[in-house]
Design an enzyme around this catalytic site. Structure first.
Site, mmCIF file in Angstrom:
data_model
loop_
_atom_site.group_PDB
_atom_site.id
_atom_site.type_symbol
_atom_site.label_atom_id
_atom_site.label_comp_id
_atom_site.label_asym_id
_atom_site.label_seq_id
_atom_site.Cartn_x
_atom_site.Cartn_y
_atom_site.Cartn_z
ATOM 1 N N LYS A 263 0.875 -1.017 0.234
ATOM 2 C CA LYS A 263 -0.017 0.009 -0.105
ATOM 3 C C LYS A 263 0.871 1.146 0.185
ATOM 4 O O LYS A 263 0.694 2.309 -0.692
ATOM 5 C CB LYS A 263 -0.863 -0.083 1.357
ATOM 6 C CG LYS A 263 -2.018 0.987 0.998
ATOM 7 C CD LYS A 263 -1.435 2.484 1.857
ATOM 8 C CE LYS A 263 -2.728 3.330 1.920
ATOM 9 N NZ LYS A 263 -2.380 4.721 2.348
ATOM 10 N N ASP A 279 -4.775 5.466 -15.213
ATOM 11 C CA ASP A 279 -5.708 4.337 -14.481
ATOM 12 C C ASP A 279 -5.223 3.885 -13.286
ATOM 13 O O ASP A 279 -4.532 2.933 -13.683
ATOM 14 C CB ASP A 279 -6.317 3.488 -15.674
ATOM 15 C CG ASP A 279 -7.314 2.693 -15.076
ATOM 16 O OD1 ASP A 279 -7.635 2.451 -13.764
ATOM 17 O OD2 ASP A 279 -8.106 1.939 -15.872
ATOM 18 N N HIS A 376 3.804 12.159 10.661
ATOM 19 C CA HIS A 376 2.011 12.251 10.297
ATOM 20 C C HIS A 376 1.545 13.358 10.991
ATOM 21 O O HIS A 376 0.896 14.178 10.353
ATOM 22 C CB HIS A 376 1.596 10.732 10.338
ATOM 23 C CG HIS A 376 1.513 9.949 9.218
ATOM 24 N ND1 HIS A 376 0.646 9.307 8.850
ATOM 25 C CD2 HIS A 376 2.414 9.878 8.432
ATOM 26 C CE1 HIS A 376 1.026 8.360 7.900
ATOM 27 N NE2 HIS A 376 2.128 8.925 7.527
HETATM 28 C C1 MEV Z 1 0.422 4.698 4.845
HETATM 29 O O1 MEV Z 1 -0.172 5.279 3.887
HETATM 30 C C2 MEV Z 1 1.733 3.651 4.342
HETATM 31 C C3 MEV Z 1 2.639 3.139 5.352
HETATM 32 O O2 MEV Z 1 1.768 2.234 6.296
HETATM 33 C C4 MEV Z 1 3.354 2.242 4.587
HETATM 34 C C5 MEV Z 1 3.971 1.039 5.214
HETATM 35 O O3 MEV Z 1 3.814 0.442 6.557
HETATM 36 O O4 MEV Z 1 5.208 0.561 4.734
HETATM 37 C C6 MEV Z 1 3.469 4.064 6.185
#
Ligand code: MEV
Length: 399
Positions: A263, A279, A376
């Protein structure tokens, strides 16, 4: 052009735009497009259906990336704070090792036909093999321009598969789609050859569509970073490198972690894909199917140590294009492609693989050291400030 725009993230928005203007990557008309949503209501109405308005997202510039020795600024469209900062930070770390090396396969997509009620499977396959040239010609017929550019249908393969609705014959066509993502070209060809396939097999064609598991169109990127470049006052570089390798190993043995690892990779790739009008759902589908190709869901990238350096590699399908769809219909997508300075779909695929790798590096470095929440939270705090927000994201260093 030097993508190492030191302090870019500390500048107010207007100065960031001025810094970009100085690089002369964009024409005057582009700047007008950047002033608004970049898309008029009339243009939006042509792109989709039932349109009632526009939905804005930030367009940012990821800095510091070097791919195959070329400095690249990366347009990224994303709402999640810290992705652009992460990409810029990861790219800065990779820069210490000379940047990212990347390559991409030829732009070959796979189209599929599902044939049911085949009376004699062996005879059907023999007939298809005998008429290979006619099938390839029928697939190419709707695309004279693609053929003139050196693209077109290349190979056919056949598989009989048992299924809940009886044995089915799957016919696959591999097509070189040149600088397109290829969905339209492949789908048109699949529909074009279906009648001939029915005639040759005596069966009934149901599904005619490309596969998003574009595993003939992989992109790969790698980087090698001296461990000391990963360190900070609190964290010695060798320790950071070791902990990144340990974090990577977690994703290799556990699907729940691999999903999050991937992700993070897709955070950067999707943002750059969206900015260029590509896309991103197709990229997502391809990425996760490829991650599961062994039967066990795995990370798309891995990290190891070699001679005191951290070495990272990524490999994944990268079905992206420079023509067709929103890549040309959306004014900001055209602008994003100009900022990237890409000339072929392969150039773009290589950059996106590099973005995924450095995005992953930044996430793993944060996870392996102070954790991701500090950065964050600092960025989230900005969202509570009254507009206009004129401070900026960070790339590892506070302003
Ligand atoms: C958050 O959008 C993405 C992370 O969770 C990726 C990861 O854990 O490697 C920080």
């Amino acid at each position: 052009m030097n993508s190492r725009l030191a302090g870019f993230h500390c500048k107010p928005l207007s100065s960031r735009r001025e810094a970009l203007r100085q690089l002369s990557l964009l024409a005057e008309a582009d700047w007008a497009a950047l002033d608004g949503a970049g898309l008029s209501l009339a243009e939006a109405d042509r792109l989709s259906e039932n349109v009632i308005g526009l939905f804005g997202l930030p367009l940012s510039i990821g800095t510091n990336l070097v791919v195959n020795g070329r400095d690249v600024l990366v347009p990224m469209v994303i709402e999640e704070a810290s992705v652009v900062a992460g990409m810029s930070h990861g790219a800065l770390l990779a820069r210490a090792g000379g940047g990212v090396h990347a390559e991409a396969d030829a732009p070959v997509m796979i189209g599929q036909l599902q044939v049911l009620d085949v009376p004699d499977m062996a005879q059907a396959i023999a007939n298809l093999q005998a008429e290979r040239a006619a099938l390839l010609a029928a697939a190419d017929r709707p695309h004279p321009t693609l053929s003139s550019l050196g693209g077109g249908a290349r190979e056919l393969d056949y598989r009989a598969l048992p299924s809940a609705v009886g044995e089915m014959l799957i016919v696959q066509v591999r097509m070189d789609v040149r600088d397109a993502m290829g969905a339209n070209a492949v789908n048109t060809s699949m529909e074009a050859i279906a009648p001939l396939v029915e005639q040759l097999t005596g069966g009934r064609v149901v599904v005619r569509i490309l596969s998003n598991l574009a595993d003939d169109r992989l992109a790969r990127a790698d980087c090698c970073i001296p461990a000391e470049a990963l360190g900070s006052a609190e964290w010695p570089g060798a320790l950071v490198a070791q902990r990144i390798v340990e974090a990577s190993a977690f994703a290799e043995v556990d699907a729940h972690r691999a999903a999050t690892h991937n992700k993070g990779i897709m955070n950067g790739i999707d943002a750059a894909a969206l900015a260029t009008g590509n896309d991103w759902r197709a990229l997502e589908a391809g990425a996760h199917a490829y991650a599961a190709r062994s039967g066990r869901y795995a990370p798309l990238s891995t990290w190891g140590l070699a001679d005191g350096a951290l070495v990272g590699r990524i490999e994944m399908p990268m079905a992206v294009g420079l023509i067709g769809g929103a890549t040309q219909a959306h004014p900001l997508a055209r602008l994003a492609l100009r900022i990237l300075g890409v000339e072929t779909a392969s150039d773009l695929a290589q950059i996106l693989a590099a973005v995924g790798l450095v995005q992953n590096l930044a996430a793993l470095r944060a996870l392996a050291t102070e954790g991701i929440q500090r950065g964050h939270m600092r960025l989230h705090a900005r969202q509570r400030q009254p507009a206009p927000v004129d401070s900026s994201t960070e790339e590892g260093a506070p302003c």
